[in-house]
Structure formats: C-alpha cells, structure tokens
Design an enzyme around this catalytic site. Structure first.
Site, PDB file in Angstrom:
ATOM      1  N   HIS A 334       0.808  -1.226   0.000  1.00  0.00           N
ATOM      2  CA  HIS A 334       0.000   0.000   0.000  1.00  0.00           C
ATOM      3  C   HIS A 334       0.836   1.269   0.000  1.00  0.00           C
ATOM      4  O   HIS A 334       0.281   2.354   0.213  1.00  0.00           O
ATOM      5  CB  HIS A 334      -0.913   0.025   1.230  1.00  0.00           C
ATOM      6  CG  HIS A 334      -2.107  -0.867   1.127  1.00  0.00           C
ATOM      7  ND1 HIS A 334      -3.260  -0.512   0.472  1.00  0.00           N
ATOM      8  CD2 HIS A 334      -2.317  -2.120   1.598  1.00  0.00           C
ATOM      9  CE1 HIS A 334      -4.144  -1.494   0.552  1.00  0.00           C
ATOM     10  NE2 HIS A 334      -3.593  -2.485   1.219  1.00  0.00           N
ATOM     11  N   LYS A 522      -8.379  13.522   4.242  1.00  0.00           N
ATOM     12  CA  LYS A 522      -7.488  12.357   4.198  1.00  0.00           C
ATOM     13  C   LYS A 522      -6.493  12.478   5.342  1.00  0.00           C
ATOM     14  O   LYS A 522      -6.407  13.520   6.002  1.00  0.00           O
ATOM     15  CB  LYS A 522      -6.747  12.276   2.861  1.00  0.00           C
ATOM     16  CG  LYS A 522      -6.019  13.565   2.470  1.00  0.00           C
ATOM     17  CD  LYS A 522      -5.438  13.453   1.073  1.00  0.00           C
ATOM     18  CE  LYS A 522      -6.539  13.514   0.047  1.00  0.00           C
ATOM     19  NZ  LYS A 522      -6.361  12.551  -1.045  1.00  0.00           N
ATOM     20  N   ARG A 523      -5.760  11.416   5.581  1.00  0.00           N
ATOM     21  CA  ARG A 523      -4.738  11.430   6.616  1.00  0.00           C
ATOM     22  C   ARG A 523      -3.765  12.586   6.370  1.00  0.00           C
ATOM     23  O   ARG A 523      -3.457  12.902   5.220  1.00  0.00           O
ATOM     24  CB  ARG A 523      -4.018  10.079   6.588  1.00  0.00           C
ATOM     25  CG  ARG A 523      -2.927   9.881   7.614  1.00  0.00           C
ATOM     26  CD  ARG A 523      -2.525   8.415   7.651  1.00  0.00           C
ATOM     27  NE  ARG A 523      -2.165   7.914   6.318  1.00  0.00           N
ATOM     28  CZ  ARG A 523      -0.934   7.932   5.823  1.00  0.00           C
ATOM     29  NH1 ARG A 523       0.065   8.467   6.524  1.00  0.00           N
ATOM     30  NH2 ARG A 523      -0.680   7.428   4.622  1.00  0.00           N
ATOM     31  N   LYS A 528       0.867  14.237   1.049  1.00  0.00           N
ATOM     32  CA  LYS A 528      -0.502  14.527   0.608  1.00  0.00           C
ATOM     33  C   LYS A 528      -0.707  16.024   0.375  1.00  0.00           C
ATOM     34  O   LYS A 528      -1.696  16.450  -0.202  1.00  0.00           O
ATOM     35  CB  LYS A 528      -1.509  13.983   1.623  1.00  0.00           C
ATOM     36  CG  LYS A 528      -1.491  12.454   1.695  1.00  0.00           C
ATOM     37  CD  LYS A 528      -2.480  11.920   2.701  1.00  0.00           C
ATOM     38  CE  LYS A 528      -2.382  10.406   2.836  1.00  0.00           C
ATOM     39  NZ  LYS A 528      -2.968   9.688   1.686  1.00  0.00           N
ATOM     40  N   THR A 630      -8.732   6.176  -1.987  1.00  0.00           N
ATOM     41  CA  THR A 630     -10.120   5.734  -2.196  1.00  0.00           C
ATOM     42  C   THR A 630     -11.087   6.885  -1.992  1.00  0.00           C
ATOM     43  O   THR A 630     -12.206   6.846  -2.495  1.00  0.00           O
ATOM     44  CB  THR A 630     -10.491   4.578  -1.255  1.00  0.00           C
ATOM     45  OG1 THR A 630     -10.199   4.942   0.097  1.00  0.00           O
ATOM     46  CG2 THR A 630      -9.734   3.312  -1.627  1.00  0.00           C
ATOM     47  N   LYS A 634     -14.802   8.044  -3.883  1.00  0.00           N
ATOM     48  CA  LYS A 634     -16.056   8.409  -3.200  1.00  0.00           C
ATOM     49  C   LYS A 634     -16.553   9.770  -3.683  1.00  0.00           C
ATOM     50  O   LYS A 634     -17.761   9.966  -3.883  1.00  0.00           O
ATOM     51  CB  LYS A 634     -15.835   8.408  -1.682  1.00  0.00           C
ATOM     52  CG  LYS A 634     -15.530   7.025  -1.126  1.00  0.00           C
ATOM     53  CD  LYS A 634     -14.869   7.086   0.244  1.00  0.00           C
ATOM     54  CE  LYS A 634     -14.267   5.732   0.606  1.00  0.00           C
ATOM     55  NZ  LYS A 634     -13.391   5.785   1.782  1.00  0.00           N
TER      56      LYS A 634
END
Length: 788
Positions: A334, A522-523, A528, A630, A634
C-alpha cells in the site's frame, strides 16, 4: 409472526429492554434502546450466521489487517438486510426517532485512513457477492484517538467507543488463544462481528482480538497493599490492544507496536490452524483451503508464525512448512514511501520474539539458497535480503513468503515493478499483479446519498446498480437531459445544505452553500500536501485584501485529517491551517467570499456528509507517492470534479471520466523521477507571490509556538542531512496548482457546464466499486468459490 414485521420488531424490542436492562420502553435511555434494537437484529440474522460458517465450504479467504474502519453499522446493516423501512416505521409507531438512536452508535476509530476503510469495503463486497472472505484484526479499546483542537493545535483524547457496550460483537471466550512473548504471556480473546451483505444470506465474520492477562489480579500483592503492582500484569496485557498505532518515538512504543503485530497474527494463525485440523487430518493441505491476504506489512510476521506453529507445535519439516506458507499467503503493498516499508531493529525481535528471530534467520538463508539455485544474480540476492544493516525488512519477508504481490492502482503497481520492488520483480516477475482499489457503493452512495441514489434508480428504472455499479455507464449523455440536470443540481444543493448544517452544529462555523465547496479529507502527511492548499488559500486571502480579484468565485475550503501523535510536522501543518482559518473567518471583509473549515475528529460518519456535498475533490499528492487513494473514488461517485495530480488511482479516474471533466496539474511521476538537481529556491524566488506565502511560516504572520513552522520552512528550502529540500515538490507545483484553482473558479461560474462535468464523473465511476476489486482478487489471487 414474521420475524421482520413491525409487530415482531416492537415485541422483541420491548422484551429485550425488560430482560437485559429491567426497564420499560417509556423509561429506557436512548443507549439502552439502541443496544436492545441491535440485539433484536442480531437474533434475526442468527440463522444465517454461524461461527463455523467456514467449515461448510471449500477454500476460504482471510484478510489480515491492523485496521478496519467499519463506520456506523446500524443503517448499513438494515439497508443490506432490506428491513430499514420496517425498523424505522416500527420505531415511529412507538414514538422513537430513528436518527437520534443512530447517533448513539460510536464510530469506532479502528483505523487511520484508507487502509482500514478499504478493508471494510472488501468485507462488504465479498459478503454481497457470496464469497467466503473473513477478517482478522485487533479490537482496540480506544481506537486511534478522538481529535480535538485547542489553541489551534491538535489534541489527542481517548476515544471511548465502548462506553455503552458494543452489541454487534459476540465474545467467544472458549476460543481464546495464548500469545507468548519473551517477557509475558497474554490471552487473545476473539470478538466476532457479522458482515452482512446486500440482499445476501451470506454473513461472513470479522474477528477482532482483545489482549487480556493470564492472571488478571495478583491477590497476594494486593493483600500486601502493593495495589499498583497487583494490577500490573492486567495493565501490561491490555496495553497491547489499547490503541491503534501507539506513539513509537521511544523504544517502549516500538516494543508495543511489535507486540501488537505479533499478537493478532499469532492469534489468527493459531485460530486458522485449529479450525483446519477440526476438518482435516493434516496441515499439509492447509494452503488448499486457506488463502491469507497480508494487508500491507503490519501482519507480515504471520509468515514466520505459521512456520513456528507448523514446525514447533506439530513437528512439520520447516522446508515443507515454508512451501505451504508461500502457497497460502499473498501480499498487498500500500505504499511507495520507503519509510513506510516497515523495518524493525533486529535487536527488538531478538529481545521480544527470540524464536521468531531464529526462524526469520532460517527463512533468509532459505531465500538465498532458493535464489542461487535459480542462478539469480548475487547483487539481487543481496538486495532482497530480509536482514540488512541491522534491520529486518518486512516487505522482503512478505514478498518471499507470498504467492502473489499486488499494488493497488495501475501507476502504483508499475512503480513497484520498476522501482520500489524492482529487485524482486527482476527475480520473480510472475508474483506481481495489480488490483486497483475500490469502494462499496452501498455505504458511499446508497447510504450516504439517498437522494442521488433514488434519482439513479428512477432514471435506470432499476436498482441493480447497487450490486453492479458498471450499469452507471449506460447513463452516458444523460447530462444533456434538462430534467436530470436540474434534479442533479437540486440534490447537490440539498447535500451542501445538509453539510452546512452539520458543520454549524459541530464546528460553530457558518458556510455558504452557494459557494464552491473545495474539500480535502485524508490522513495528514507531507506527501498529501495539505500545505500546498493552505499556501494557495493564503494567496487568495491576500489577493482579496489587496483587491487583485475583480470577479472572484466564492469558495469554502474544507479540510479533515488526523495527524499521527508523534508526527511533528504534520501536526504543525494542522496548526498552520487552523490559524489561517481563524484569520480568514474572523475577517468581515471575507464574508460571502472565503471560508476555511478544518472539521474536528474526521471519521466515517463525517465523511458520509462530506463526500456528497463536494464540488471539488482535492487529490494533490506528489505524483508517484500516493498508492491509490479511495477518497477520490467516493467523491467521483457522488458527482465531484477531481482537482489533482496524475497520481494513484486518479490516473484511472481520468482515464474513465476524461481529462476534460477533471482538472489536472503538476509534475508527473516520470518528470519528478527524471528531475536532476531540483532547486526549490528557484521557484521560491521566481514564482510571483510565492516567497511571501512561504515566508508566512517565519515572518510572524502566524504564531510559531514550538518552532515547528521554522522546521517546515527549512524542510522546503534547506538540505537537512539525507533529506533533500522540498522533497514533495510543493514549490515546484505551486504555480500549476494556482492555475488549476483559477480554472475551477471559472468553471463553477457556469453551473450547467460544471454540473455536466460532475455527472460525467459519476457515470464513469463503475470501475471503482470494491465489488470489482474483490472479483479481481478472487480470480487472480484467492481462487475461492461463491457460496450457494
């Protein structure tokens, strides 16, 4: 009496309140009513769910994961069982508010992000499609943590999700296992959770282990009035399953994390061996009936534990045991980040798991022997070592111990083959495959967005899309139907109003549903690049203050993220965004123009409000760093436009929906890989306005309480040992990002054009169902059959 009738539900609810709580319906507390209702439902599904369900079929698949983010289960299970209407009407008939009861259910934080949510989606999809897939994990007493903000800082509080009990789980006391470490022994006690598929009589099981002491209470020490020591073993044992990802900045934290990983993998392998021997005379056919999926490297030690049990407990030849293990395990990678490919100090294994350490040494010798027997190059044999530089490389163990290794998006799998696991790919290319991640449309559309779901079912004249999301593709061109277009826009406005109400209730901030909702949830991690978004927001704020914008599109930027407790820079970025939000939201000149919200304690339930309300989905990670994502799926499914880099599954989203229906910016993964001598200071000095934005970290614009803003500033511009400046290319991508944001603002001004782009994204989301992902695993990796 029909078990699912209103009369039966009401009768059983009242009886359960009397028998379990000695209270009438009129005097029961909401949590008592909620628990009683769940117990009624559990009794209704009992005929379809048996603890030995695996025993009645051939090969079963098992998902080993340190995370499961299940979300609230009540509505999801009622929808899947097809009794939501009956239950809601039953409650209404006796004067109860279903929505209030639903809020009683805790949103258990048994995961930190996509890893845990993916596991939950796969379990849902497998049960819906009648596949025997079961999960193993840890029943964390306090989950990850409950996030609060104080003085513009993240504060971690215990998330007591078990406060009112957890009626969906069944404790299986008779099936507990003993887990042995060098310095303690504990019980692993299983709690079983039913996984209910949509319109399916197949109910699979998620088994979560709780750590408990062998001796709960030392009476002699207590009698000697040494009260703390009397409970020491109880506390030490329970610490193992206390919280998800305990802070490991010190050795004690590392030991606890290692114990967590071995604890749940050992319990799970023991459990599977016991079940197998209850049906078969030998372990030599174990792999024929059990397919085990390692969800990242956290459970990789399971490979060595299976060898230990087969060899030490049952006398099997170690080489035969390894051969069976390699036919049993498969590994999902991952991450591309080298620091996230787990490595453990060899000394920790020697100290805590000495027998496992011995087995790993043997496995590494066996790896060398096997590879040299195939005339593999010595250099590659050395590079794929499990032991290297005093560290144990868990990814190398996982690859060697597995039949198949998969990435979770086409780009990610390509990077694994060409870079991260290239040495292994050169040695055994047949191991490598791809399974692009997916999401369950049952939770992320049917449950989260019933208004849009109803529109789709009416337009398709069928609700079959709930089990076959590819049917959305048949709606191609529907965006030009004036009636559909108008209803879609109306629904989007309804969802934005609902989110605005939720944010006002929880955060006390008023936001304008007419504004463009730009959402990044998100985290929190540097790659990110929430910081990139924050820099741009400050740029907008200053531009508005200076009068640089003449026709500005009003925007609401919404963030949701938790930082790991020990991740200093990530917590610093949260603080920066919170201070930025405070500055903007308190400025009366920004009313009707710009708002920033950082939602508190982002979780699955909050996400179910956020995804349907988004206009823009921010997917702005550094290209080549995000494995899949993911959340992007969504957003897409609920009709949002992706503003992002060509990274992870966003590449495939663009392939499905078209680049013209999304907003892509920034360097590609290939461009970054080929970039030589990157100099962020060049962009800092030459990109208009960027220097002043970056300097806000250190020039007093915001309060740098503990020097972390200076540290972030230095990380962008200065070499720090092995760490190159701006290793996530924030400054290089800034101008391109700003242009992408300008385009989003312009597109939003034409509401019909914007809505058509949203609809095309929604109609193209069929590939990203976890139903398809599970089918890929079944066909290419697990080789299991459907349950009739």
């Amino acid at each position: 009496m029909n078990l699912f009738s209103k009369d039966a539900i009401i009768f059983n609810l009242k009886n359960t309140l009397r028998s379990d709580y000695a209270v009438s319906l009129q005097h029961a507390k909401n949590y008592e009513i909620y628990n009683a209702l769940v117990k009624v439902i559990m009794r209704l599904i009992a005929p379809y769910w048996e603890s030995d369900v695996e025993g009645r079929f051939g090969r079963n698949a098992y998902y080993l994961s340190s995370e499961y983010l299940m979300g609230r289960l009540l509505s999801n299970n009622l929808i899947n069982l097809g009794i939501e209407k009956e239950v809601m009407e039953s409650l209404e008939e006796i004067g109860l508010d279903y929505n209030e009861l639903e809020k009683i259910e805790a949103d258990a934080g048994l995961g930190s992000g996509g890893l845990g949510r993916l596991a939950a989606c796969f379990l849902d999809s497998a049960a819906t499609q009648h596949y025997p897939l079961h999960g193993y994990g840890i029943r964390y007493e306090y989950g990850i943590f409950k996030q609060e903000f104080k003085d513009n800082q993240q504060i971690e509080k215990a998330d007591n999700w078990l406060r009112y009990g957890e009626p969906w789980s069944i404790r299986r006391e008779s099936e507990k296992k003993i887990i042995s470490f060098s310095d303690q022994m504990v019980f692993a006690v299983p709690y079983d959770l039913p996984i209910v598929g949509y319109e399916s009589k197949v109910i699979n099981t998620l088994r979560l282990w709780r750590s408990e002491p062998i001796e709960e209470f030392n009476f002699a020490l207590f009698n000697d009035q040494d009260y703390d020591m009397a409970l020491q073993e109880k506390n030490r044992a329970e610490d193992i399953s206390r919280v998800l990802y305990p802070n490991d900045t010190r050795r004690e934290g590392k030991i606890l994390r290692l114990k967590q990983q071995y604890f749940f993998t050992s319990a799970s392998i023991q459990d599977l061996v016991q079940k197998h021997l209850g049906k078969h005379e030998s372990l030599e056919n174990f792999h024929e009936y059990n397919a085990l999926q390692l969800n990242d490297t956290h459970p990789a030690v399971a490979v060595a534990e299976l060898l230990r049990i087969f060899s030490d407990d049952y006398g099997m030849d170690m080489s035969l045991a390894l051969n069976i293990a390699q036919k049993t395990f498969n590994y999902t990678n991952h991450t591309i980040l080298s620091e996230a490919l787990e490595k453990w100090e060899e000394g920790l294994y020697q100290q805590i798991l000495p027998r496992i350490h011995q087995i790993l040494l043997w496995v590494d010798d066996k790896r060398r022997e096997e590879l040299f027997a195939k005339h593999s190059p010595a250099e590659l044999v050395a590079k794929t070592s499990i032991f290297s530089g005093g560290m144990i490389h868990m990814a190398n163990l996982a690859v060697f111990g597995s039949t198949k290794v998969n990435g979770v998006a086409e780009l990610h799998s390509s990077i694994l083959r060409k870079d991260v696991l290239n040495d292994w790919y050169n040695l055994c290319p047949e191991k490598f495959t791809n399974v692009t991640n997916g999401i369950t449309q049952r939770r992320w559309l049917l449950l989260s967005n019933p208004e849009l779901s109803n529109l789709l079912s009416r337009t398709l004249r069928s609700s079959e899309w709930i089990k076959d999301l590819s049917l959305l593709r048949s709606l191609g061109g529907i965006e030009y139907d004036p009636s559909f277009l108008q209803e879609f826009k109306t629904i989007k406005r309804i969802k934005k109003n609902q989110l605005a109400a939720e944010i006002y209730e929880k955060e006390g901030i008023l936001i304008d549903p007419n504004s463009l909702f730009d959402i990044q949830i998100k985290r929190l991690h540097e790659y990110k690049r929430q910081l990139l978004s924050a820099f741009h927001i400050l740029d907008l704020y200053r531009g508005l203050k200076e009068g640089r914008f003449t026709d500005f599109t009003p925007r609401t930027f919404i963030f949701g993220a938790k930082s790991a407790p020990g991740y200093r820079r990530a917590k610093g970025i949260i603080s920066y965004i919170l201070q930025l939000a405070e500055k903007i939201n308190k400025d009366p000149q920004m009313d009707g123009l710009l708002k920033v919200v950082f939602v508190t304690n982002y979780n699955v339930s909050y996400a179910q409000k956020l995804f349907p309300a988004a206009d823009i989905s921010e997917q702005i990670s550094t290209a080549g760093k995000e494995a899949s994502g993911t959340g992007n799926m969504k957003f897409m499914l609920n009709g949002a436009i992706t503003l992002g880099t060509m990274d992870g599954a966003t590449v495939e989203i663009v392939e499905e929906a078209g680049i013209d229906n999304n907003i892509i910016f920034g360097l590609s993964a290939e461009e970054i890989k080929n970039m030589k001598d990157y100099n962020p200071r060049y962009y800092y000095e030459t990109t208009p306005g960027l220097k002043g934005i970056v300097d806000s970290l250190i020039d007093g614009t915001f309060e740098d309480k503990d020097g972390v803003f200076r540290e972030i500033y230095d990380s962008l511009l200065h070499q720090n040992g092995w760490e190159h400046p701006d290793q996530y290319f924030v400054l290089a991508d800034y101008d391109s990002y700003r242009q992408a944001q300008n385009r989003a603002g312009e597109l939003y001004k034409d509401e019909d054009l914007f809505a058509r782009m949203c609809i095309r994204n929604m109609n193209s989301a069929g590939k990203f169902s976890s139903d398809r992902s599970v089918e890929d695993y079944v066909r290419n990796i697990w080789h299991i059959e459907k349950i009739d």
